[in-house]
Write a protein that holds these residues in place. Structure first.
Motif: not given
Length: 119
Positions: A56-61, A64-68, A90-97
């Protein structure tokens, strides 16, 4: 505004990949993956597949917005990850608040070659 909480079960599993043994978490839902989406507007419509989370890759908003907004951009932290097995993707989970969860399978590359979203 009403807030809704969705709980997705995660089952710890061990997957053998050649000579490597991976500890993953399998999501209780299958998700559709889009091939080489540029951004979130291009997600959806693929055949649902089992999601196997390798990390899991936790990001700031902001991160995340730049990645997305540019899923095809090269990112060192995706390099060499992902792939498919007979059990799933097989996945990397990407999340942000306050953002959807993304499941990224770079298929050994360094960008979001296959991406799905939850939420």
């Amino acid at each position: 505004m009403t807030t809704m909480t969705i709980t997705i079960e995660r089952t710890p599993r061990t997957v053998q990949l050649g000579t490597a043994t991976l500890q993953i978490e399998e999501l209780s839902v299958s998700l559709p993956f889009s091939r080489k989406p540029c951004d979130l507007s291009e997600l959806g419509g693929g055949k649902p597949s089992k999601v196997l989370v390798t990390e899991t890759r936790e990001m700031t908003t902001t991160e995340f917005d730049e990645f997305a907004a540019n899923l095809l951009r090269s990112r060192d932290w995706l390099n060499g990850k992902g792939g498919t097995t007979q059990d799933g993707v097989l996945c990397v989970e990407v999340c942000a608040p306050g953002r959807p969860y993304l499941y990224v399978n770079p298929e050994g590359s360094n960008y979001g070659r296959y991406v799905s979203r939850l939420g």
